[in-house]
Every structure is written in structure tokens, then in C-alpha cells.
Design a protein around this motif. Structure first.
Motif, mmCIF file in Angstrom:
data_model
loop_
_atom_site.group_PDB
_atom_site.id
_atom_site.type_symbol
_atom_site.label_atom_id
_atom_site.label_comp_id
_atom_site.label_asym_id
_atom_site.label_seq_id
_atom_site.Cartn_x
_atom_site.Cartn_y
_atom_site.Cartn_z
ATOM 1 N N LEU A 8 27.581 22.867 82.165
ATOM 2 C CA LEU A 8 27.555 21.968 81.013
ATOM 3 C C LEU A 8 26.332 21.061 81.114
ATOM 4 N N THR A 9 25.785 20.695 79.956
ATOM 5 C CA THR A 9 24.694 19.725 79.900
ATOM 6 C C THR A 9 25.103 18.566 79.005
ATOM 7 N N LEU A 10 25.008 17.354 79.540
ATOM 8 C CA LEU A 10 25.367 16.143 78.822
ATOM 9 C C LEU A 10 24.189 15.183 78.840
ATOM 10 N N ILE A 11 24.026 14.422 77.766
ATOM 11 C CA ILE A 11 22.977 13.406 77.701
ATOM 12 C C ILE A 11 23.662 12.052 77.582
ATOM 13 N N ASP A 12 23.576 11.271 78.644
ATOM 14 C CA ASP A 12 24.174 9.935 78.652
ATOM 15 C C ASP A 12 23.184 8.953 78.034
ATOM 16 N N LEU A 13 23.603 8.270 76.973
ATOM 17 C CA LEU A 13 22.731 7.355 76.240
ATOM 18 C C LEU A 13 23.171 5.909 76.469
ATOM 19 N N PRO A 14 22.254 4.946 76.286
ATOM 20 C CA PRO A 14 22.632 3.535 76.446
ATOM 21 C C PRO A 14 23.810 3.172 75.552
ATOM 22 N N GLY A 15 24.675 2.294 76.056
ATOM 23 C CA GLY A 15 25.845 1.883 75.296
ATOM 24 C C GLY A 15 25.471 1.018 74.104
ATOM 25 N N LEU A 16 26.111 1.297 72.974
ATOM 26 C CA LEU A 16 25.870 0.515 71.760
ATOM 27 C C LEU A 16 26.370 -0.912 71.969
ATOM 28 N N THR A 17 25.627 -1.862 71.455
ATOM 29 C CA THR A 17 25.989 -3.260 71.629
ATOM 30 C C THR A 17 25.710 -4.023 70.347
ATOM 31 N N LYS A 18 26.304 -5.188 70.232
ATOM 32 C CA LYS A 18 26.109 -6.003 69.034
ATOM 33 C C LYS A 18 25.356 -7.296 69.315
ATOM 34 N N ILE B 198 28.178 15.635 69.348
ATOM 35 C CA ILE B 198 28.418 14.217 69.618
ATOM 36 C C ILE B 198 29.732 14.050 70.366
ATOM 37 N N LEU B 199 29.669 13.439 71.535
ATOM 38 C CA LEU B 199 30.870 13.101 72.293
ATOM 39 C C LEU B 199 31.088 11.596 72.111
ATOM 40 N N ALA B 200 31.958 11.241 71.170
ATOM 41 C CA ALA B 200 32.171 9.843 70.790
ATOM 42 C C ALA B 200 33.289 9.249 71.640
ATOM 43 N N ILE B 201 32.951 8.267 72.482
ATOM 44 C CA ILE B 201 33.905 7.635 73.390
ATOM 45 C C ILE B 201 34.422 6.347 72.771
ATOM 46 N N SER B 202 35.750 6.223 72.666
ATOM 47 C CA SER B 202 36.364 5.016 72.103
ATOM 48 C C SER B 202 37.535 4.593 72.988
ATOM 49 N N PRO B 203 37.699 3.292 73.235
ATOM 50 C CA PRO B 203 38.857 2.834 74.022
ATOM 51 C C PRO B 203 40.116 2.790 73.176
ATOM 52 N N ALA B 204 41.229 3.236 73.751
ATOM 53 C CA ALA B 204 42.486 3.309 73.010
ATOM 54 C C ALA B 204 43.084 1.936 72.751
ATOM 55 N N ASN B 205 42.723 0.926 73.550
ATOM 56 C CA ASN B 205 43.287 -0.414 73.365
ATOM 57 C C ASN B 205 42.521 -1.241 72.337
ATOM 58 N N ILE C 128 40.653 1.926 66.259
ATOM 59 C CA ILE C 128 39.664 2.992 66.090
ATOM 60 C C ILE C 128 38.695 2.678 64.951
ATOM 61 N N ALA C 129 39.129 1.857 63.996
ATOM 62 C CA ALA C 129 38.262 1.507 62.867
ATOM 63 C C ALA C 129 37.076 0.656 63.301
ATOM 64 N N THR C 130 37.187 0.018 64.478
ATOM 65 C CA THR C 130 36.094 -0.829 64.975
ATOM 66 C C THR C 130 35.234 -0.118 66.007
ATOM 67 N N SER C 131 35.485 1.149 66.248
ATOM 68 C CA SER C 131 34.755 1.888 67.279
ATOM 69 C C SER C 131 33.293 2.075 66.882
ATOM 70 N N ASP C 132 32.372 1.619 67.734
ATOM 71 C CA ASP C 132 30.935 1.790 67.477
ATOM 72 C C ASP C 132 30.563 3.272 67.444
ATOM 73 N N ALA C 133 31.140 4.054 68.358
ATOM 74 C CA ALA C 133 30.797 5.476 68.445
ATOM 75 C C ALA C 133 31.251 6.230 67.200
ATOM 76 N N ILE C 134 32.474 5.967 66.752
ATOM 77 C CA ILE C 134 32.994 6.649 65.562
ATOM 78 C C ILE C 134 32.226 6.221 64.318
ATOM 79 N N LYS C 135 31.882 4.942 64.237
ATOM 80 C CA LYS C 135 31.116 4.456 63.086
ATOM 81 C C LYS C 135 29.790 5.201 62.966
ATOM 82 N N LEU C 136 29.074 5.320 64.100
ATOM 83 C CA LEU C 136 27.785 6.017 64.077
ATOM 84 C C LEU C 136 27.969 7.502 63.809
ATOM 85 N N ALA C 137 29.002 8.108 64.435
ATOM 86 C CA ALA C 137 29.257 9.540 64.226
ATOM 87 C C ALA C 137 29.594 9.830 62.767
ATOM 88 N N ARG C 138 30.334 8.926 62.141
ATOM 89 C CA ARG C 138 30.691 9.120 60.733
ATOM 90 C C ARG C 138 29.448 9.111 59.846
#
Length: 451
Positions: A143-153, A182-189, A192-202
Motif C-alpha cells: 500500500l502507498t499512503l501520503i500523510d498530509l499536514p493536519g487541517l487547522t483553523k 481520499i482517506l478522510a479521518i474524523s473523530p467519532a466524539n 460529523i458535520a464539523t469534520s474538516d476532512a469530510i468538509k474538504l472531501a465533499r
């Protein structure tokens, strides 16, 4: 090459070659087509503290990523996993250290940090230049994965306010490519509507065809709640199934709990969970790795014709450029010396043609030596420097007042050095004037040699 191992391995080698040649899909002014952009890849996207690093380490089965507060990942990390046969010792290699094998993964973490600092400095700046890391282990899938800097506000201390936009632009430059998974990582706690990864993926993948959703921190949700609406696709539907992950706790990390043990605990959590038991065989980091590997192989298989076409197009472009530049330089020392002498002779011939009037511009050099240099020399204060009074003073200071059987050598040397220093300015100005003209000759010789 039809097997998954050979297809992913082939793309791995092409990606490494692209990085060595400076092609990683970021140069909009590149004359040639970007092969990197045509290669399928899996980009890992998530906000800070979403559990992105823990997911990657769980997939690999090793602690190897830098940890800390703020922006830890400051350069893209191209992580290539290679499965070894059972019993083989696992090790890691960096593209920038090709002859060194790392078996101590704490040193891998330190090298990632050091290599990041080498480009960005010991600041909190980011850089688009990727780090290439290959890990060979019997505990991984190909497998090949590209780890990118974490999105921040929010920018933290030591960062410019523009860092928020810079990170988003870098991440977007990867995930908006049609060949990017796109492997979109979101915390379950968190909602999901506030997830930075899902927002960008959408935004870049509105149909969800290229997006895999990963839900972390399921074990940290409030008692009496669960994430079934997300995992079963009711809250936000994707073309691919959501995968839940249970990472090591901070206490486990502090105690250096083995990753293999952590994987087993994760499996036990889902198998015994009253909420997620019916999904246990489709949850966890091991399942996620296999799912991504299989999907990446199918995408590569579908893209083979377009990749082959682009490679052939790039070869044609490079060959055309090489033909324009002229014949190649020989490899052996004797032939290289002959080429250099040939260039010097051609330069001498063309330069002489300029001076003889066969080409324009020679009058400028004649003007330098007939007018500019003599006029500058006439203004030099040599009469004062070589006056009897100054000569006597310099000789006395250099050689003393003792009578000399031979000429006062030190004094004469100082007089000569002083006079030469006066000549330096006019001489350098003349050289600069001739050099500016010689640019025309250099252009002409380049045209002659490349024909």
C-alpha cells in the motif's frame, strides 16, 4: 504485471523516480506533463488531533511518526508499505538515505523530524516537498499512503496567519486530483458535520466516489451513544463503506504498548461491542489496510492505459527537448576534454569575428581599451604615489634606515603593491565592460554548438 503486489510496487518505483526528478504535482509552470498527478495515490486527510497519525501507525504496526502539539506533520510523507514473507526482519528506508536501513523505528521518527527541519528550518513552517519512506514488514499489506499536514483553523505561536490557508491549499492540491483516493479521518466524539476532512472531501469529491471515511475514537464517545448512523451511512453516505478504528489510548502510548497487541485489543473491542458487533468483520485498522490495498490495485489497473500513454508522451517531449539542446556530452574524460577544447576554439573564433567586424559589437570592446581604460589610467595618482618623498617614506618604513648593499626589497614591494591596487579599479571595470559584451558571444556559441 497483473498481481496486486507487482502493480502497486511498479507505481511505488515510478513515484520514487518522480520525486528524485522534482515532479510531485505542485509545479504549475512545469514545461512537461506531470506523471505524479497521473499516478493513483491514497492521501490521508484530517484535522489536528483527529487521530490521523495513530491510524497510520496502526496500519503499519509500528510507532514511527513524530508526535506533539500543534502542527507536527509539516511536509507530505509518502509512505510505501511492502509486505515481506513471514519471518523476515522489518526495516525502513528513506529515499534521501538510500544506503541506510533503519531497524529501530524511534530513529525513523527522529529522521522524519530532522529531514523536515532541514527544509523548513526549526520553525513551524510547512513545505510541499515530500519525504519518501518505505517500510518492509511481514505485518503490512502492499500500500502507498501520503500523510498530509493536519487541517487547522488557528495559527499558533511562531506561525504566520497565512499558515491556515497554506495547509489547506497544500492538502487541496493533492485531493482535488481525479486520481487521488481520499482517506478522510474524523473523530467519532465530534459531530460529523464539523469534520474538516469530510468538509474538504465533499468539496473536491461531491459524489463520494473517491472518498473512504474513517471514524476514530469510537471508545471515547459518551456512554449511551454510538456512531452507527455514520458507520452505516445514514448521516453521510459515501460510495465506499465507513470504517471504524480504535487507536491506542495516550496511556498505552506512554507505556509503549506493542502495536500487535493494540490490534488484538481493537479486534476484541469490536467483536464484544453490543453496538458494533454486527460490523466487527468490517472494522479495524487491518481491515482498512486490506480494503485500501485492494481498491488501490483496482484503480491502478483501470489507469494503466492512461499512465502508459502519459509515459510515452513524456518520453517524446524529453527526446524533443534533447534534440533541441544538441548532441549529448560524452562520458569518458578524454572525450569531455575534447568537447571543452572544441567549445573554446569556437568561442575564440566567434569572438575574433566580432573584433574584426564580421559580427556586430566589436567596436564596444575597442572603445573600452582605446578610450575607457586609458582615460581611467590617466586619472590615477601615480605621480603622488611614486614621488621622491613617498618613495623615501615607504622604503624607510619597510627596510629601516640601515645602508643597503642591494636594493631595498621590502620597500620596492610595497610600492609595487600600492601601484597595482590603483590599477585594480580600472582593470575590473574594463573586464566587466567586456564581459557584458561577451554575453552576445556566449549566446552565439550556444547556437553554433547546439546545431
Amino acid at each position: 504485471m497483473t498481481t496486486m503486489e507487482s502493480l502497486i510496487g511498479l507505481v511505488n518505483r515510478i513515484q520514487r523516480a518522480c520525486t528524485v526528478l522534482g515532479d510531485y504535482g505542485r509545479d504549475d509552470n512545469n514545461t512537461f506533463s506531470s506523471l505524479w498527478e497521473a499516478l493513483p495515490s491514497v492521501a490521508v486527510v484530517g484535522g489536528q488531533s483527529s487521530g490521523k497519525s495513530s491510524v497510520l501507525e496502526s496500519i503499519v504496526g509500528r510507532d514511527f511518526l513524530p508526535r506533539g502539539s500543534g502542527i507536527v506533520t509539516r511536509r507530505p510523507l509518502v509512505l510505501q508499505l511492502h509486505k515481506l514473507e513471514g519471518g523476515s526482519q522489518e526495516y525502513a528506508e528513506f529515499l534521501h538515505l538510500p544506503r541506510r536501513k533503519f531497524t529501530d523505528f524511534s530513529l525513523v521518527r527522529q529522521e522524519i523530524q530532522d529531514e523536515t527541519d532541514r527544509v523548513t528550518g526549526k520553525t513551524k513552517q510547512i513545505s510541499p516537498i515530500p519525504i519518501h519512506l518505505s517500510i518492509y514488514s511481514p505485518n503490512v499489506v502492499n500500500l502507498t499512503l501520503i500523510d498530509l499536514p493536519g487541517l487547522t483553523k488557528v495559527a499558533v505561536e511562531g506561525q504566520p496567519e497565512s499558515i491556515v490557508q497554506e495547509i489547506e491549499s497544500m492538502v487541496r492540491s493533492y485531493v482535488e486530483k481525479p486520481n487521488c483516493i481520499i482517506l478522510a479521518i474524523s473523530p467519532a466524539n465530534q459531530d460529523i458535520a464539523t469534520s474538516d476532512a469530510i468538509k474538504l472531501a465533499r468539496e473536491v469529491d461531491p459524489t463520494g466516489e473517491r472518498t473512504f471515511g474513517v471514524l476514530t475514537k469510537l471508545d471515547l464517545m459518551d456512554k449511551g451513544t454510538n456512531a452507527l448512523d455514520v458507520l452505516e451511512g445514514r448521516s453521510y453516505r459515501l460510495q465506499h463503506p465507513w470504517v471504524g478504528i480504535v487507536n491506542r489510548s495516550q496511556a498505552d502510548i506512554n507505556k509503549n504498548v506493542d502495536m500487535i497487541i493494540a490490534r488484538r485489543k481493537e479486534h476484541e473491542y469490536f467483536a464484544s461491542s453490543p453496538d458494533y458487533g454486527h460490523l466487527a468483520n468490517k472494522m479495524g485498522s487491518e481491515y482498512l489496510a486490506k480494503l485500501l490495498s485492494q481498491h488501490l490495485e483496482s484503480v491502478i489497473r483501470a489507469r494503466i492505459p492512461s499512465i502508459t500513454s502519459l509515459i510515452n508522451k513524456s518520453i517524446d517531449e524529453l527526446e524533443s527537448e534533447m534534440d533541441h539542446l544538441g548532441r549529448p556530452i560524452a562520458l569518458d574524460a578524454g572525450a569531455q576534454l575534447y568537447t571543452i577544447l572544441e567549445l573554446c576554439r569556437a568561442f575564440e573564433r566567434i569572438f575574433k569575428e566580432h573584433l574584426d567586424g564580421g559580427r556586430p559589437g566589436g567596436d564596444r570592446i575597442y572603445n573600452v581599451f582605446d578610450n575607457q581604460l586609458p582615460a581611467a589610467l590617466r586619472k590615477l595618482p601615480l605621480d603622488r604615489h611614486l614621488s621622491l618623498q613617498n618613495v623615501r617614506k615607504v622604503v624607510s618604513e619597510s627596510d629601516g634606515y640601515q645602508p643597503h648593499l642591494i636594493a631595498p626589497e621590502q620597500g620596492y614591494r610595497r610600492l609595487i603593491d600600492g601601484a597595482l591596487n590603483y590599477f585594480r579599479g580600472p582593470a575590473e571595470a574594463s573586464v566587466d565592460a567586456v564581459s557584458s559584451f561577451a554575453v552576445y558571444a556566449r549566446v552565439t556559441i550556444f547556437e553554433v554548438v547546439t546545431k
